[in-house]
Write a protein that holds these residues in place. Structure first.
Motif, PDB file in Angstrom:
ATOM      1  N   UNK A  74       1.161  -1.409   0.355  1.00 40.21           N
ATOM      2  CA  UNK A  74       0.134  -0.304   0.183  1.00 40.21           C
ATOM      3  C   UNK A  74       0.999   1.458  -0.185  1.00 40.21           C
ATOM      4  N   UNK A  75       0.067   2.317   0.403  1.00 40.24           N
ATOM      5  CA  UNK A  75       0.971   3.445   0.553  1.00 40.24           C
ATOM      6  C   UNK A  75       1.988   3.749   1.524  1.00 40.24           C
ATOM      7  N   UNK A  76       3.106   4.589   0.869  1.00 41.01           N
ATOM      8  CA  UNK A  76       4.052   4.605   2.375  1.00 41.01           C
ATOM      9  C   UNK A  76       3.780   6.071   2.694  1.00 41.01           C
ATOM     10  N   UNK A  77       4.886   6.534   3.705  1.00 41.84           N
ATOM     11  CA  UNK A  77       5.219   7.984   3.168  1.00 41.84           C
ATOM     12  C   UNK A  77       6.227   8.727   2.442  1.00 41.84           C
ATOM     13  N   UNK A  78       7.089   7.039   1.555  1.00 47.19           N
ATOM     14  CA  UNK A  78       7.782   8.622   0.797  1.00 47.19           C
ATOM     15  C   UNK A  78       7.633   8.882   0.075  1.00 47.19           C
ATOM     16  N   UNK A  79       7.737  10.686  -0.463  1.00 47.93           N
ATOM     17  CA  UNK A  79       7.076  11.348  -1.024  1.00 47.93           C
ATOM     18  C   UNK A  79       8.227  11.195  -2.542  1.00 47.93           C
ATOM     19  N   UNK A  80       8.079  10.288  -3.748  1.00 50.26           N
ATOM     20  CA  UNK A  80       9.389  10.474  -4.615  1.00 50.26           C
ATOM     21  C   UNK A  80       8.733  11.910  -5.176  1.00 50.26           C
ATOM     22  N   UNK A  81       9.746  12.132  -6.247  1.00 51.11           N
ATOM     23  CA  UNK A  81       9.132  13.544  -7.159  1.00 51.11           C
ATOM     24  C   UNK A  81      10.020  13.088  -8.209  1.00 51.11           C
ATOM     25  N   UNK A  82       9.022  13.611  -9.050  1.00 53.58           N
ATOM     26  CA  UNK A  82       8.877  13.113 -10.486  1.00 53.58           C
ATOM     27  C   UNK A  82       8.967  15.095 -11.580  1.00 53.58           C
ATOM     28  N   UNK A  83       9.493  14.942 -12.152  1.00 54.21           N
ATOM     29  CA  UNK A  83       9.589  15.660 -13.067  1.00 54.21           C
ATOM     30  C   UNK A  83       9.547  15.392 -14.941  1.00 54.21           C
ATOM     31  N   UNK A  84       8.218  15.712 -15.954  1.00 52.87           N
ATOM     32  CA  UNK A  84       8.305  15.243 -16.604  1.00 52.87           C
ATOM     33  C   UNK A  84       8.180  13.395 -16.690  1.00 52.87           C
ATOM     34  N   UNK A  92      13.089  15.143   0.941  1.00 52.99           N
ATOM     35  CA  UNK A  92      13.424  15.197   1.907  1.00 52.99           C
ATOM     36  C   UNK A  92      12.518  16.411   2.760  1.00 52.99           C
ATOM     37  N   UNK A  93      12.218  17.063   2.914  1.00 53.05           N
ATOM     38  CA  UNK A  93      12.473  17.914   3.276  1.00 53.05           C
ATOM     39  C   UNK A  93      11.795  19.246   2.525  1.00 53.05           C
ATOM     40  N   UNK A  94      10.385  20.416   3.257  1.00 60.47           N
ATOM     41  CA  UNK A  94      10.160  21.292   2.896  1.00 60.47           C
ATOM     42  C   UNK A  94      10.189  23.010   3.146  1.00 60.47           C
ATOM     43  N   UNK A  95      10.405  23.617   3.468  1.00 60.08           N
ATOM     44  CA  UNK A  95      11.430  25.335   4.144  1.00 60.08           C
ATOM     45  C   UNK A  95       9.595  25.357   4.319  1.00 60.08           C
ATOM     46  N   UNK A  96       9.910  26.497   5.870  1.00 54.74           N
ATOM     47  CA  UNK A  96       9.064  26.599   6.549  1.00 54.74           C
ATOM     48  C   UNK A  96       8.125  26.953   5.782  1.00 54.74           C
ATOM     49  N   UNK A  97       8.111  28.059   5.159  1.00 54.47           N
ATOM     50  CA  UNK A  97       6.911  28.541   4.272  1.00 54.47           C
ATOM     51  C   UNK A  97       6.341  27.643   3.520  1.00 54.47           C
ATOM     52  N   UNK A  98       7.082  26.556   3.471  1.00 54.65           N
ATOM     53  CA  UNK A  98       6.264  25.055   2.487  1.00 54.65           C
ATOM     54  C   UNK A  98       6.417  25.734   0.302  1.00 54.65           C
ATOM     55  N   UNK A  99       7.591  26.732   0.401  1.00 56.39           N
ATOM     56  CA  UNK A  99       7.180  26.882  -1.175  1.00 56.39           C
ATOM     57  C   UNK A  99       8.628  26.474  -1.854  1.00 56.39           C
ATOM     58  N   UNK A 100       9.789  26.270  -0.467  1.00 52.84           N
ATOM     59  CA  UNK A 100      10.543  25.318  -1.677  1.00 52.84           C
ATOM     60  C   UNK A 100      10.558  23.774  -0.741  1.00 52.84           C
ATOM     61  N   UNK A 101      11.210  22.861  -1.983  1.00 57.11           N
ATOM     62  CA  UNK A 101      10.959  21.760  -1.741  1.00 57.11           C
ATOM     63  C   UNK A 101      12.702  21.452  -1.742  1.00 57.11           C
ATOM     64  N   UNK A 102      13.623  20.190  -0.369  1.00 54.27           N
ATOM     65  CA  UNK A 102      14.291  18.919  -0.699  1.00 54.27           C
ATOM     66  C   UNK A 102      14.036  18.051  -0.939  1.00 54.27           C
ATOM     67  N   UNK A 103      15.286  18.038  -2.307  1.00 49.82           N
ATOM     68  CA  UNK A 103      15.066  16.298  -2.403  1.00 49.82           C
ATOM     69  C   UNK A 103      16.350  15.894  -2.679  1.00 49.82           C
ATOM     70  N   UNK A 104      15.961  14.706  -2.264  1.00 48.20           N
ATOM     71  CA  UNK A 104      17.587  14.020  -2.107  1.00 48.20           C
ATOM     72  C   UNK A 104      17.625  12.796  -3.823  1.00 48.20           C
TER      73      UNK A 104
END
Length: 186
Positions: A74-84, A92-104
């Motif tokens: 089933x669904x996990x808490x792992x948030x995968x990031x896709x581009x195109x 891995x994290x988001x900025x405190x204002x929620x406008x930026x994301x950190x992607x491993x």
């Protein structure tokens, strides 16, 4: 350009490889015709990873999709990031204002997971398009997270050379992994 066979997309691209051996530096331009089979996804193309390899990106980046991974249980808490529609990493994290994301980025992901791994060429093409079309990003690669000052790279071409070198290292090629930071020109 789409071939008559379903499931295959052909790309023509120029990939700039920069290789460093011991005390010698060698730069090679290689024009490669890349045939990418969408059905060939399955294993992590990067068995080795630098200590740190992440991208800070604006959450509103066009064609960026973030969704939870669905495992066989089933669904996990792992948030995968896709581009195109190409897997680029794990949120891995988001900025405190929620406008930026950190992607491993892909080389840092757990190779034992059954993610929809793209092949190496597809990942490079996706990252090249992402960096060249996005307005606000920061890319960090550290071979050894030893608290040494990072060399900042200016310009997209230099960034892509360093990224391709780091990805060649991560693919197991016997070359030095660069330690650098790079950012978009705002």
């Amino acid at each position: 350009m789409i071939d008559d066979q379903p499931g295959f997309i052909f790309f023509q691209t120029s990939i700039l490889h920069k290789r460093r051996y011991a005390h010698t530096q060698l730069s090679i331009n290689i024009l490669q015709s890349l045939s990418l089979a969408l059905s060939s996804m399955g294993t992590n193309p990067f068995p080795i990873a630098p200590d740190a390899m992440f991208l800070k990106l604006d959450m509103s980046t066009k064609n960026l999709l973030i969704q939870n991974f669905e495992s066989e249980w089933g669904l996990t808490d792992e948030r995968l990031c896709y581009f195109d529609d190409v897997l680029i990493g794990l949120a891995s994290d988001t900025s405190t204002d929620g406008k930026q994301i950190y992607i491993s980025l892909l080389p840092k992901l757990d190779s034992t997971r059954q993610y929809p791994w793209p092949d190496r060429a597809m990942f490079i093409l996706g990252m090249t398009k992402l960096l060249s079309t996005s307005k606000d990003w920061l890319l960090i690669c550290e071979r050894d997270a030893d608290q040494n000052k990072l060399k900042h790279i200016n310009g997209l071409e230099e960034t892509l050379i360093a990224l391709n070198t780091a990805l060649a290292f991560s693919a197991g090629e016997p070359i030095h992994c660069p330690t650098f930071s790079a950012s978009s020109q705002i």
